[in-house]
Design a protein around this motif. Structure first.
Motif, PDB file in Angstrom:
ATOM      1  N   GLU A 196       0.837  -1.205   0.000  1.00  0.00           N
ATOM      2  CA  GLU A 196       0.000   0.000   0.000  1.00  0.00           C
ATOM      3  C   GLU A 196       0.870   1.251   0.000  1.00  0.00           C
ATOM      4  O   GLU A 196       0.532   2.258  -0.649  1.00  0.00           O
ATOM      5  N   CYS A 199       1.831   1.950  -3.429  1.00  0.00           N
ATOM      6  CA  CYS A 199       0.709   2.524  -4.189  1.00  0.00           C
ATOM      7  C   CYS A 199       0.546   4.016  -3.904  1.00  0.00           C
ATOM      8  O   CYS A 199       0.005   4.756  -4.726  1.00  0.00           O
ATOM      9  N   LYS A 200       1.015   4.455  -2.727  1.00  0.00           N
ATOM     10  CA  LYS A 200       0.895   5.862  -2.335  1.00  0.00           C
ATOM     11  C   LYS A 200       2.187   6.636  -2.590  1.00  0.00           C
ATOM     12  O   LYS A 200       2.258   7.832  -2.268  1.00  0.00           O
ATOM     13  N   ASN A 233      -6.851   0.175  -2.999  1.00  0.00           N
ATOM     14  CA  ASN A 233      -5.622   0.538  -3.712  1.00  0.00           C
ATOM     15  C   ASN A 233      -5.858   0.629  -5.217  1.00  0.00           C
ATOM     16  O   ASN A 233      -5.261   1.472  -5.888  1.00  0.00           O
ATOM     17  N   ARG A 236      -7.429   3.994  -5.725  1.00  0.00           N
ATOM     18  CA  ARG A 236      -6.425   5.053  -5.585  1.00  0.00           C
ATOM     19  C   ARG A 236      -5.609   5.183  -6.876  1.00  0.00           C
ATOM     20  O   ARG A 236      -5.364   6.290  -7.370  1.00  0.00           O
TER      21      ARG A 236
END
Length: 620
Positions: A196, A199-200, A233, A236
């Motif tokens: 995660e 992903c950010k 995710n 996002r």
């Protein structure tokens, strides 16, 4: 090479002139355990010459075997790890090699030893090196047990994921899926948190890597985590401000839809699917179009699927040709998303526009896939709506469009029947038989036996026979060759009697043509047909024509006669009534040609005579 890794041996012999040649020993010497050869391989690994270093990598397994498993682990692998700062070509070879090096370090229980150099390669600057290193690490994971994965691979992933440079973090994204199924629940939770974070990540290249590898991870996580981890995710990334990230979320979307129920798909994904379908970036819309049917079918909600048919139609009107072409590849599956009547009524207008699309690529793609709609339109619908479109595509100015339609005519034929097809399209097919693009003519030739088998002999003789014969005189050799094969297939369709009375006389008439290419085609054609006709036809019609060509002034004609007499002999041997011709005509003719002034004629005459004596055929 560092002193800690050495091969105890005498130094390799000097090359002529006193210049040392580290590659003096060959591979066979090293494989046999020659210590000098092993030393040469070791020396080549530190050579200034890239070619020598690449060659030494190919032989590294031999060196590892000679050193033994323990020394390979303790000396060779650390040495390789120190050699990471090298040319990209060598690093790529090394990354690939290490993935298959488990057997040299002591088997699966020592596979972890190879992680360190591969971890360094996974942080390399060159993309292909990193990708190959990740691929090799994933290959190692297959042979590693849970304790090894937890003790060695998880820290490796953690280091890469927290690396200062984007190169290591992008590589880390490709390792999570392989590790996930081999660790405890607690570590799985940490892996999800780590992924995660990727992903950010602030760097678009990291988010791209996370998006492209999310599909693999979705297949490994539990259903609950698909909802709590994968979907958030995915959302996002699907809403990322970089289109290069968004376009990579389509394949994870397909993977997620496979794991969800109809209601879950509708609840969690419908809004994102709609947004991606209408994304402002054409590249994202292209990816949606390319995977459209996979996404729509996995969603499984009938109401949403029908809405997606409207979305697909809007993609057929897209401003970008690439998007329009991509959605054309989905026509077959698209027809299953709604009731047949609805599909027929809603697709007619966009298909009319696509047939006239200004992009030849779009028209070509449409031509390749439009035939798949025939099963949905049915016989009457195809005749009424699709055949006119096919006819327009058959007359398209771009040859690939015409070629794609021709190659799919059998699909149309299976729905409407050859009668309807011939009435509507045969004039256009005949016109294409004289197309200036030889590949189009070739496609027509290959389709003729199918047409002939269903039209019948009378219709064929009236409409297509002269056309088939004209191809024998085509200026392109591939067309003439295909035309001879075509006549053989037609003989098998209509029978030997038809061939004897209809096509063989026409072929033999070309034996007297002033252009030698026609005479050459005569030889090719009758040689090709001979296995499909009776020995009596070979005796009465084919052999006399070849005897006349034995004295042709063109050497190419004469040596092709010599080549053709061999398969004709095999045909004559099938009957006791014609077998005697071998000794009375075939052998004397070849003996005479063995004395021809042209060396090629003599060669092929001798080869055919030898093959006949041995009773086995040769290839041309």
């Amino acid at each position: 090479m560092s002193e800690q890794m050495s091969v105890d041996s005498a130094p390799p012999a000097a090359a002529p002139g006193g210049v040392s040649n580290p590659m003096h020993y060959d591979f066979e010497d090293a494989q046999a355990g020659d210590l000098g050869a092993l030393a040469a391989i070791a020396d080549a690994m530190k050579s200034d010459n890239l070619a020598d270093r690449l060659e030494s990598l190919k032989r590294l397994g031999v060196l590892a075997l000679a050193m033994g498993e323990e020394r390979t682990r303790d000396e060779l692998i650390p040495f390789l790890d120190e050699s990471i700062d090298d040319e990209d070509e060598l690093l790529l070879s090394l990354a690939e090699l290490l993935g298959d090096f488990v057997q040299y370090v002591g088997g699966p229980k020592y596979a972890y030893v190879l992680l360190r150099p591969l971890e360094n390669l996974a942080a390399a600057e060159e993309t292909v090196v990193r990708e190959k290193a990740v691929e090799s690490i994933n290959k190692l994971v297959e042979s590693m047990d849970q304790p090894q994965v937890e003790e060695y691979l998880i820290p490796c992933i953690a280091r890469l994921s927290s690396g200062e440079w984007f190169t290591s973090r992008s590589s880390a994204a490709g390792l999570y899926a392989a590790a996930y199924g081999k660790v405890t629940d607690a570590i799985q939770s940490k892996l999800r948190a780590g992924y995660e974070a990727l992903c950010k990540d602030d760097t678009p290249m990291i988010r791209r890597a996370a998006a492209s590898n999310l599909e693999g991870l979705v297949g490994k996580i539990e259903k609950d985590h698909v909802l709590s981890f994968a979907i958030p995710n995915f959302r996002r990334l699907a809403e990322d401000d970089q289109d290069s990230v968004r376009l990579l979320t389509i394949e994870p979307l397909v993977a997620i839809t496979k794991r969800l129920t109809t209601e879950e798909c509708k609840q969690h994904l419908s809004e994102n699917v709609q947004k991606l379908c209408t994304d402002k970036s054409w590249r994202v819309r292209y990816m949606v179009a390319d995977h459209f049917v996979s996404v729509a079918k996995n969603i499984k909600d009938q109401e949403l699927q029908e809405e997606l048919v409207n979305v697909a139609i809007s993609l057929m009107h897209d401003n970008e040709a690439e998007v329009r072409g991509s959605i054309c590849t989905q026509l077959d599956g698209l027809a299953d998303l709604a009731a047949p009547e609805a599909v027929v009524s809603r697709l007619q207008a966009p298909l009319q526009e696509l047939v006239e699309d200004p992009s030849q690529h779009v028209r070509s793609t449409l031509a390749k896939h439009i035939g798949s709609l025939c099963r949905v339109f049915g016989k009457e619908g195809t005749i009424e709506h699709l055949l006119p479109l096919l006819l327009r595509l058959l007359k398209d100015s771009f040859p690939e469009v015409r070629l794609n339609i021709i190659s799919k005519l059998d699909v149309v034929d299976s729905v409407v029947g050859i009668d309807s097809l011939s009435q509507s399209l045969l004039p256009a097919i005949v016109e294409l038989a004289e197309d200036k693009q030889w590949r189009v003519r070739l496609a027509i030739i290959e389709y003729v036996p199918l047409i002939a088998s269903q039209l019948g002999v009378q219709f064929f003789d009236e409409q297509l026979l002269n056309l088939c014969m004209s191809w024998l005189g085509d200026p392109v050799y591939s067309i003439r060759e295909a035309a001879t094969t075509n006549l053989k297939k037609l003989t098998e369709v209509f029978g030997v009697d038809w061939a004897r009375s209809t096509i063989i006389p026409k072929i033999l008439a070309m034996a007297n043509h002033p252009n030698y290419l026609y005479r050459m085609t005569t030889i090719f054609a009758i040689t090709t047909i001979a296995p499909s006709v009776t020995p009596e036809i070979v005796r009465d019609q084919i052999l006399p024509a070849l005897e006349c060509l034995v004295n042709d002034p063109i050497p190419n004609i004469r040596f092709n006669v010599a080549k053709s007499l061999e398969p004709l002999t095999a045909a004559l041997r099938k009957s006791s009534d014609t077998a005697a011709l071998e000794s009375s005509i075939i052998r004397p003719t070849l003996t005479r040609l063995e004395e021809d002034p042209d060396p090629d004629v003599r060669y092929f005459a001798h080869r055919s005579l030898t093959a006949i004596n041995n009773g086995s055929p040769t290839t041309a």
